[in-house]
Design a protein around this motif. Structure first.
Motif, PDB file in Angstrom:
ATOM      1  N   LYS A   2       0.822  -1.200   0.000  1.00  0.00           N
ATOM      2  CA  LYS A   2       0.000   0.000   0.000  1.00  0.00           C
ATOM      3  C   LYS A   2       0.867   1.266   0.000  1.00  0.00           C
ATOM      4  N   VAL A   3       1.931   1.244   0.778  1.00  0.00           N
ATOM      5  CA  VAL A   3       2.815   2.412   0.868  1.00  0.00           C
ATOM      6  C   VAL A   3       3.502   2.660  -0.473  1.00  0.00           C
ATOM      7  N   PHE A   4       3.945   1.597  -1.121  1.00  0.00           N
ATOM      8  CA  PHE A   4       4.618   1.736  -2.414  1.00  0.00           C
ATOM      9  C   PHE A   4       3.667   2.299  -3.469  1.00  0.00           C
ATOM     10  N   LEU A   5       2.410   1.877  -3.450  1.00  0.00           N
ATOM     11  CA  LEU A   5       1.437   2.389  -4.407  1.00  0.00           C
ATOM     12  C   LEU A   5       1.131   3.865  -4.158  1.00  0.00           C
ATOM     13  N   VAL A   6       1.089   4.261  -2.899  1.00  0.00           N
ATOM     14  CA  VAL A   6       0.882   5.679  -2.582  1.00  0.00           C
ATOM     15  C   VAL A   6       2.075   6.503  -3.043  1.00  0.00           C
ATOM     16  N   ILE A   7       3.281   5.981  -2.891  1.00  0.00           N
ATOM     17  CA  ILE A   7       4.480   6.677  -3.369  1.00  0.00           C
ATOM     18  C   ILE A   7       4.425   6.831  -4.884  1.00  0.00           C
ATOM     19  N   LEU A  50      -7.955  -5.565 -14.874  1.00  0.00           N
ATOM     20  CA  LEU A  50      -6.992  -4.638 -14.277  1.00  0.00           C
ATOM     21  C   LEU A  50      -5.570  -4.935 -14.745  1.00  0.00           C
ATOM     22  N   THR A  51      -5.300  -6.182 -15.064  1.00  0.00           N
ATOM     23  CA  THR A  51      -3.983  -6.534 -15.591  1.00  0.00           C
ATOM     24  C   THR A  51      -3.737  -5.814 -16.904  1.00  0.00           C
ATOM     25  N   ILE A  52      -4.736  -5.779 -17.764  1.00  0.00           N
ATOM     26  CA  ILE A  52      -4.587  -5.113 -19.064  1.00  0.00           C
ATOM     27  C   ILE A  52      -4.403  -3.612 -18.887  1.00  0.00           C
ATOM     28  N   VAL A  53      -5.134  -3.019 -17.945  1.00  0.00           N
ATOM     29  CA  VAL A  53      -4.996  -1.579 -17.693  1.00  0.00           C
ATOM     30  C   VAL A  53      -3.565  -1.250 -17.285  1.00  0.00           C
ATOM     31  N   PHE A  86      -3.430   4.465  -9.071  1.00  0.00           N
ATOM     32  CA  PHE A  86      -2.613   3.904  -7.993  1.00  0.00           C
ATOM     33  C   PHE A  86      -3.259   4.145  -6.625  1.00  0.00           C
ATOM     34  N   LEU A  87      -3.846   5.327  -6.416  1.00  0.00           N
ATOM     35  CA  LEU A  87      -4.505   5.601  -5.137  1.00  0.00           C
ATOM     36  C   LEU A  87      -5.745   4.736  -4.952  1.00  0.00           C
ATOM     37  N   LEU A  88      -6.520   4.559  -6.002  1.00  0.00           N
ATOM     38  CA  LEU A  88      -7.710   3.710  -5.908  1.00  0.00           C
ATOM     39  C   LEU A  88      -7.336   2.276  -5.556  1.00  0.00           C
ATOM     40  N   ILE A  89      -6.299   1.776  -6.178  1.00  0.00           N
ATOM     41  CA  ILE A  89      -5.869   0.404  -5.906  1.00  0.00           C
ATOM     42  C   ILE A  89      -5.316   0.301  -4.483  1.00  0.00           C
TER      43      ILE A  89
END
Length: 126
Positions: A2-7, A50-53, A86-89
């Motif tokens: 989660k932290v990496f995605l927020v970064i 989501l993989t394709i996105v 990235f934030l939504l995920i």
């Protein structure tokens, strides 16, 4: 994760400003790593939409063969959309379905009824 995605999202939002070219190389690397991580996770979970996105995000932001769009006005919406993704995920929490054993425990006990316990009323003729 989660932290990496927020970064990754914050790096995309910072990319809106006018910065040196080294930052955008760093941005491509970070976003590509985040996209690769999500592609790996969703391929294991068989979530192919989501993989394709994020395969498209990986292609757009790859640092090995960069795609140059040469205009900042094109990159700004792409950076914002990618940051929001990235934030939504990162903050989307999927509720797991309850196990069948737990459902059985949650049900109240049922009383058994037997055929011999029936009360039969006699009809009276008038």
């Amino acid at each position: 994760m989660k932290v990496f995605l927020v970064i990754c999202a914050l790096c995309c939002f910072v990319a809106i400003f006018k910065l040196p070219i080294e930052y955008y190389t760093f941005l491509r690397t970070i976003v590509s790593l985040g996209a690769l991580l999500l592609i790996y996770v969703w391929t294991k979970q068989k979530n192919y939409a989501l993989t394709i996105v994020f395969i498209l995000v990986l292609i757009l932001f790859n640092p090995l063969y960069p795609i140059y769009l040469h205009r900042k006005s094109i990159w700004i919406p792409l950076d914002i959309i990618t940051g929001i993704l990235f934030l939504l995920i990162a903050f989307y929490s999927k509720k797991e379905p309850a196990k069948e054993e737990e459902k059985a425990v949650e049900l109240p006990p049922l009383q058994k009824t037997y055929a011999r316990d029936r009360i039969v009323s006699v009809k009276r003729e008038i």
